[in-house]
Design a protein around this motif. Structure first.
Motif, PDB file in Angstrom:
ATOM      1  N   SER A 160     -15.327  -8.414  -3.225  1.00 48.17           N
ATOM      2  CA  SER A 160     -15.549  -7.367  -2.633  1.00 48.17           C
ATOM      3  C   SER A 160     -15.441  -7.105  -1.001  1.00 48.17           C
ATOM      4  N   GLU A 161     -15.580  -8.260  -0.357  1.00 47.06           N
ATOM      5  CA  GLU A 161     -15.390  -8.179   1.148  1.00 47.06           C
ATOM      6  C   GLU A 161     -13.814  -8.245   1.354  1.00 47.06           C
ATOM      7  N   ARG A 162     -13.117  -8.630   0.403  1.00 45.84           N
ATOM      8  CA  ARG A 162     -11.398  -8.957   0.762  1.00 45.84           C
ATOM      9  C   ARG A 162     -11.130  -7.404   0.497  1.00 45.84           C
ATOM     10  N   PHE A 163     -11.673  -6.845  -0.577  1.00 46.22           N
ATOM     11  CA  PHE A 163     -11.183  -5.212  -0.714  1.00 46.22           C
ATOM     12  C   PHE A 163     -11.596  -4.484   0.292  1.00 46.22           C
ATOM     13  N   ASP A 164     -12.812  -4.686   0.697  1.00 42.71           N
ATOM     14  CA  ASP A 164     -13.072  -3.651   2.090  1.00 42.71           C
ATOM     15  C   ASP A 164     -12.446  -3.922   3.323  1.00 42.71           C
ATOM     16  N   LYS A 165     -11.971  -5.156   3.345  1.00 43.99           N
ATOM     17  CA  LYS A 165     -10.976  -5.456   4.491  1.00 43.99           C
ATOM     18  C   LYS A 165      -9.709  -4.752   4.476  1.00 43.99           C
ATOM     19  N   LEU A 166      -9.325  -5.047   3.302  1.00 44.58           N
ATOM     20  CA  LEU A 166      -7.892  -4.456   3.039  1.00 44.58           C
ATOM     21  C   LEU A 166      -7.890  -2.841   3.102  1.00 44.58           C
ATOM     22  N   TYR A 167      -8.820  -2.112   2.378  1.00 46.90           N
ATOM     23  CA  TYR A 167      -9.314  -0.913   2.462  1.00 46.90           C
ATOM     24  C   TYR A 167      -9.397  -0.167   3.919  1.00 46.90           C
ATOM     25  N   GLN A 168      -9.992  -0.947   4.680  1.00 52.63           N
ATOM     26  CA  GLN A 168     -10.122  -0.366   6.188  1.00 52.63           C
ATOM     27  C   GLN A 168      -8.985  -0.709   6.838  1.00 52.63           C
ATOM     28  N   GLU A 169      -8.182  -1.622   6.454  1.00 49.26           N
ATOM     29  CA  GLU A 169      -6.677  -1.846   7.146  1.00 49.26           C
ATOM     30  C   GLU A 169      -5.641  -0.598   6.786  1.00 49.26           C
ATOM     31  N   LYS A 170      -5.781  -0.253   5.544  1.00 50.09           N
ATOM     32  CA  LYS A 170      -4.984   0.920   4.957  1.00 50.09           C
ATOM     33  C   LYS A 170      -5.534   2.362   5.206  1.00 50.09           C
ATOM     34  N   MET A 171      -6.711   2.505   4.949  1.00 48.82           N
ATOM     35  CA  MET A 171      -7.350   3.841   4.724  1.00 48.82           C
ATOM     36  C   MET A 171      -8.247   4.412   5.761  1.00 48.82           C
ATOM     37  N   LYS A 172      -8.204   3.417   6.870  1.00 53.54           N
ATOM     38  CA  LYS A 172      -9.589   4.024   7.753  1.00 53.54           C
ATOM     39  C   LYS A 172      -9.221   5.346   8.788  1.00 53.54           C
ATOM     40  N   ASP A 173      -7.838   5.600   8.756  1.00 57.99           N
ATOM     41  CA  ASP A 173      -7.516   6.715   9.581  1.00 57.99           C
ATOM     42  C   ASP A 173      -7.517   7.978   8.724  1.00 57.99           C
ATOM     43  N   LEU A 174      -7.842   8.091   7.550  1.00 57.89           N
ATOM     44  CA  LEU A 174      -7.859   9.248   6.733  1.00 57.89           C
ATOM     45  C   LEU A 174      -9.160  10.047   6.681  1.00 57.89           C
ATOM     46  N   PRO A 175      -9.095  11.261   6.651  1.00 56.21           N
ATOM     47  CA  PRO A 175     -10.563  11.861   6.440  1.00 56.21           C
ATOM     48  C   PRO A 175     -10.961  11.873   4.927  1.00 56.21           C
ATOM     49  N   ILE A 176     -11.445  10.696   4.610  1.00 52.44           N
ATOM     50  CA  ILE A 176     -11.719  10.751   3.098  1.00 52.44           C
ATOM     51  C   ILE A 176     -12.927   9.507   3.040  1.00 52.44           C
ATOM     52  N   LYS A 177     -13.967  10.049   2.206  1.00 52.44           N
ATOM     53  CA  LYS A 177     -14.991   9.008   2.410  1.00 52.44           C
ATOM     54  C   LYS A 177     -15.511   8.932   0.586  1.00 52.44           C
ATOM     55  N   PHE A 178     -16.182   7.738   0.301  1.00 51.55           N
ATOM     56  CA  PHE A 178     -16.305   7.735  -1.062  1.00 51.55           C
ATOM     57  C   PHE A 178     -17.856   7.557  -1.217  1.00 51.55           C
ATOM     58  N   ILE A 179     -18.296   7.579  -2.347  1.00 55.47           N
ATOM     59  CA  ILE A 179     -19.448   7.344  -2.817  1.00 55.47           C
ATOM     60  C   ILE A 179     -19.292   5.805  -3.763  1.00 55.47           C
ATOM     61  N   TRP A 180     -20.095   4.859  -3.378  1.00 58.66           N
ATOM     62  CA  TRP A 180     -19.654   3.569  -3.859  1.00 58.66           C
ATOM     63  C   TRP A 180     -20.972   3.028  -4.765  1.00 58.66           C
ATOM     64  N   ASP A 181     -21.781   3.875  -5.189  1.00 58.77           N
ATOM     65  CA  ASP A 181     -23.029   3.826  -5.915  1.00 58.77           C
ATOM     66  C   ASP A 181     -23.619   4.837  -6.267  1.00 58.77           C
ATOM     67  N   ILE A 182     -23.977   4.889  -7.538  1.00 62.00           N
ATOM     68  CA  ILE A 182     -24.782   6.082  -8.215  1.00 62.00           C
ATOM     69  C   ILE A 182     -25.974   6.581  -7.246  1.00 62.00           C
ATOM     70  N   ASN A 183     -26.543   5.651  -6.561  1.00 58.54           N
ATOM     71  CA  ASN A 183     -27.660   6.206  -5.836  1.00 58.54           C
ATOM     72  C   ASN A 183     -27.392   6.403  -4.527  1.00 58.54           C
ATOM     73  N   GLU A 184     -26.063   6.539  -4.126  1.00 59.50           N
ATOM     74  CA  GLU A 184     -25.804   6.598  -2.505  1.00 59.50           C
ATOM     75  C   GLU A 184     -25.322   8.139  -2.540  1.00 59.50           C
ATOM     76  N   ASP A 185     -25.487   8.536  -1.225  1.00 57.63           N
ATOM     77  CA  ASP A 185     -24.930   9.844  -0.805  1.00 57.63           C
ATOM     78  C   ASP A 185     -23.837   9.581  -0.020  1.00 57.63           C
ATOM     79  N   LYS A 186     -22.663  10.521   0.190  1.00 59.01           N
ATOM     80  CA  LYS A 186     -21.615  10.238   0.862  1.00 59.01           C
ATOM     81  C   LYS A 186     -21.906   9.903   2.424  1.00 59.01           C
TER      82      LYS A 186
END
Length: 307
Positions: free
Chosen positions: A281-307
């Motif tokens: 998960s941490e490795r994925f997070d790092k790569l995600y930040q490198e590739k997608m951090k500048d995009l205006p898009i946010k995700f919900i990562w857990d059913i109990n979480e808000d955006k």
């Protein structure tokens, strides 16, 4: 867009080349090799789009089938009333693969289509703002998890030895449809070139009615409150999973072997937590930040979480 021929004038289903397996790379995209027809794919650029056409686009396992069901119910009164017995794959066909005995040029409007293609592969009329595009996204850890289970059901695909192996293929874009990062980045950054609506799988899970109403407004369909209730009810996961026209259990066993799992599996948010290790998960997070951090898009990562 070409139509396929067969000896059975009433048959449906994808045209298959059983001599091919794995993925076939062609002009920057990974197709399912057994379903890839080069002449058909080459014809997509010039395929004539009508103003009433709607294309559902998204990376595999992002909620495409979910959205097919919603759109099919929005557009087909007989489907809402249960008086029509037509598979969603036929109501909302995939433009990159060939369905037997279908000639889209002769199909009445409005026509609905689905695709896993990147933005640069779709008909150029769409890039001229003819027709409409609904692009669905899903948090990529759940996409990865769902895709891993899905690969197990595909006899034509080289099976990963374990989740770690599949994750490496996913992160490097060596799965069919290629890189999730490039797919999402491409569509999101090019959205101004289309009549474009972005929706998310997570919003559909958490508040389907609001998404249905948003889609109706975008495509210009006026449904009564009662009709919207039916769309929502029949698109709920438990009902869709048991609907033989929506759950894709009708797929040819050479494409998807339902003995190995369910095409429509869990329909939740955060299932990645049941599979990914902390380190993964941490490795994925790092790569995600490198590739997608500048995009205006946010995700919900857990059913109990808000955006």
């Amino acid at each position: 867009m070409m139509s396929a021929t067969t000896n059975d004038p009433g048959s449906r289903g994808f045209v298959l080349d059983e001599s091919k397996s794995g993925i076939e790379k062609y002009k920057g995209f990974n197709f399912v090799a057994s379903m890839f027809v080069r002449e058909h794919v080459d014809s997509l650029e010039e395929f004539e789009i009508r103003d009433e056409d709607v294309l559902i686009a998204g990376y595999p396992k992002s909620g495409n089938i979910f959205t097919q069901q919603v759109m099919s119910l929005i557009y087909n009164e007989g489907h809402r009333k249960g008086t029509e017995n037509i598979k969603n794959m036929e109501r909302v066909p995939w433009i990159e693969y060939v369905l037997k005995n279908v000639d889209y040029a002769k199909s009445p409007s409005p026509r609905l289509f689905s695709t896993n293609l990147p933005y640069f592969w779709v008909p150029k009329d769409l890039r001229r703002k003819r027709g409409k595009v609904i692009y669905i996204t899903r948090n990529p850890k759940d996409v990865l998890t769902s895709f891993y289970h899905f690969e197990k059901m595909m006899p034509s695909q080289t099976q990963s030895t374990n989740f770690e192996h599949f994750m490496e293929k996913f992160l490097s874009g060596e799965v069919f449809a290629g890189s999730w990062f490039e797919h999402v980045r491409g569509w999101v950054t090019q959205k101004e070139n289309f009549n474009f609506l972005a929706i998310s799988y997570e919003d559909m899970v958490k508040d389907l009615r609001s998404v249905v109403m948003k889609i109706c407004q975008f495509v210009g369909r006026q449904l009564s409150d009662h009709e919207i209730d039916i769309v929502v009810q029949k698109s709920e996961f438990k009902n869709m999973k048991s609907d033989p026209n929506a759950n894709y259990e009708f797929m040819d066993v050479k494409i998807v072997d339902k003995q190995r799992g369910n095409f429509v599996r869990k329909g939740t948010i955060g299932d990645w937590k049941n599979l990914m290790t902390v380190a993964q998960s941490e490795r994925f997070d790092k790569l995600y930040q490198e590739k997608m951090k500048d995009l205006p898009i946010k995700f919900i990562w857990d059913i109990n979480e808000d955006k």
